[in-house]
Enzyme design. Structure first.
Site, PDB file in Angstrom:
ATOM      1  N   LYS A 124       0.858  -1.187   0.000  1.00  0.00           N
ATOM      2  CA  LYS A 124       0.000   0.000   0.000  1.00  0.00           C
ATOM      3  C   LYS A 124       0.888   1.229   0.000  1.00  0.00           C
ATOM      4  CE  LYS A 124      -3.739   2.378   2.433  1.00  0.00           C
ATOM      5  NZ  LYS A 124      -4.724   2.319   3.548  1.00  0.00           N
ATOM      6  N   ASP A 229     -13.524   5.584   9.539  1.00  0.00           N
ATOM      7  CA  ASP A 229     -13.930   5.447   8.128  1.00  0.00           C
ATOM      8  C   ASP A 229     -14.450   4.031   7.908  1.00  0.00           C
ATOM      9  OD1 ASP A 229     -14.383   6.503   5.653  1.00  0.00           O
ATOM     10  OD2 ASP A 229     -12.327   6.302   4.930  1.00  0.00           O
TER      11      ASP A 229
END
Length: 418
Positions: A124, A229
């Site tokens: 990532k 989130d």
């Protein structure tokens, strides 16, 4: 921008030293003076050898000279930071080759990589500041009001924070990918065979999955954390099948599915895997109730819209979640991560940047704009070109980007010779 590793195999040990010198110099300079690069790199060939390496690095897009700079110097690009991170992984035998980009978002790129043994992993790459071109400019103005602030600095901080949270959550038994390593603005983690919840059209038992997700939110709260989130983009669904029960004599067996090898399998089960952690906040945060309620409501809205499921039970509510913080000996992970070296100023800068990214994303969704990864790459390139003076000829790489992401992994092997 897309990660293109073709130039890595051509970089010499001197090139890597010069690139590292540019990175070191960027801690105190937006544009690193060329004499400082010469001093930090300490190459035997002196200034001429340094300039030769700078030329090679600039041609590969790893460093850049800014337009209208007051002095002769260069700055590190995101591409240069990508290369430094990959070089670090290669030197530790964590990554040997780079494959396809499997995910792209407003704040990160997700790629499949492999270690020297061929085991696949996920890399990532945090790219804070990747939103619409206009908002990037606005946020850059915001960052210039803070000494030492830059999107690369914040992306590095986001990666460090995410790795710390993943490791802490994994140790407490939370269903998160196994964190393997971290370098600069990147995190290397386990590749999970799962799909984002947003891509799932139906599940065997929506009520059970809903209850498990709400339970996860409450369990995070028990450890002093709010995801911040918690939505269908950051929840992966892993499908597994139970072993088929033994047949009972005299009783008609129910139809049972078989796998590719012909082995009988039982009913499918789904396991949620939680991802994306840089924005996590403490239950003691000044806006904790807002973040907690937002996470809960995201789950409720998605299940009503996608699975037509509405829970008969209200809540959960923040005031009730607050009562279970640290209960039954639960370790306060918010305190543990905060004590691992993150300064209050750094966390404040990161939170402000993530909040602005979220607001920009909401604004874009509200305007009806569709997200397109190609437009993201174009905006990244346009944003860089706006500031960078290009002296090198075009080598035609832009026209081949679509093919580069699908090149066989062996052809993108990374050299760790220095």
């Amino acid at each position: 921008m897309k990660l293109d590793t073709k130039a890595m195999r051509h970089l010499t040990a001197e090139d890597w030293r010069v690139l590292t010198a540019v990175e070191v110099g960027s801690k105190n300079h937006e544009v690193i003076p060329t004499p400082l690069i010469e001093s930090l790199s300490k190459l035997r060939g002196g200034a001429s050898r340094v300039h030769k390496s700078i030329s090679a690095l600039a041609k590969a897009g790893l460093v850049a000279r800014l337009k209208e700079a007051r002095y002769d110097g260069y700055r590190l690009t995101y591409g240069g930071l990508d290369y430094l991170a990959l070089h670090a992984y290669a030197s530790r035998d964590d990554v040997y080759s780079v494959g396809t980009r499997i995910g792209v978002g407003k704040e990160s790129d997700i790629l499949v990589v492999a270690d020297p043994r061929g085991a696949r992993r996920v890399l990532k790459i945090h790219r804070l500041g990747r939103i619409s071109f206009r908002t990037v400019k606005a946020n850059r103005d915001y960052l210039r009001r803070r000494q030492g602030g830059s999107w690369m600095y914040l992306s590095r901080l986001a990666a460090e924070r995410e790795f710390a949270f993943m490791r802490a959550l994994r140790e407490e038994g939370f269903p998160v990918p196994e964190p393997i390593s971290q370098s600069r603005h990147t995190v290397l983690m386990q590749l999970v065979d799962a799909f984002p919840l947003r891509q799932i059209s139906e599940v065997p038992d929506p009520a059970a999955l809903y209850a498990e997700l709400i339970s996860m939110i409450l369990r995070l709260a028990q450890h002093g954390l709010i995801h911040g989130d918690f939505n269908e983009f950051n929840i992966l669904i892993k499908e597994e099948r139970e072993e088929a029960p033994p047949s009972v004599k005299g009783k008609e067996a129910e139809p049972i599915a078989a796998d590719e090898e012909g082995k009988e399998q039982g009913k499918p089960t789904v396991t949620p895997i939680l991802i994306d952690f840089p924005q996590m906040v403490s239950m003691d945060h000044q806006n904790a109730e807002m973040y907690f309620d937002r996470d809960v409501n995201c789950v409720k809205r998605f299940f009503e819209r996608r699975f037509h499921f509405v829970s008969t039970q209200p809540g959960p509510f923040f005031k009730d979640a607050k009562k279970i913080v640290g209960k039954d000996g639960a370790k306060r992970l918010d305190a543990a991560v905060e004590a691992s070296g993150f300064s209050k100023k750094a966390l404040k800068d990161l939170e402000a940047a993530i909040r602005e990214q979220h607001e920009a994303r909401e604004e874009q969704h509200g305007s009806g704009e569709e997200y397109d990864e190609r437009s993201t790459d174009e905006e990244d390139d346009e944003d860089q070109d706006d500031d960078i003076e290009t002296n090198e000829p075009d080598d035609g790489r832009n026209g081949r980007e679509g093919d580069a992401s699908r090149i066989d992994m062996k052809s993108l092997s990374i050299s760790n010779e220095t």
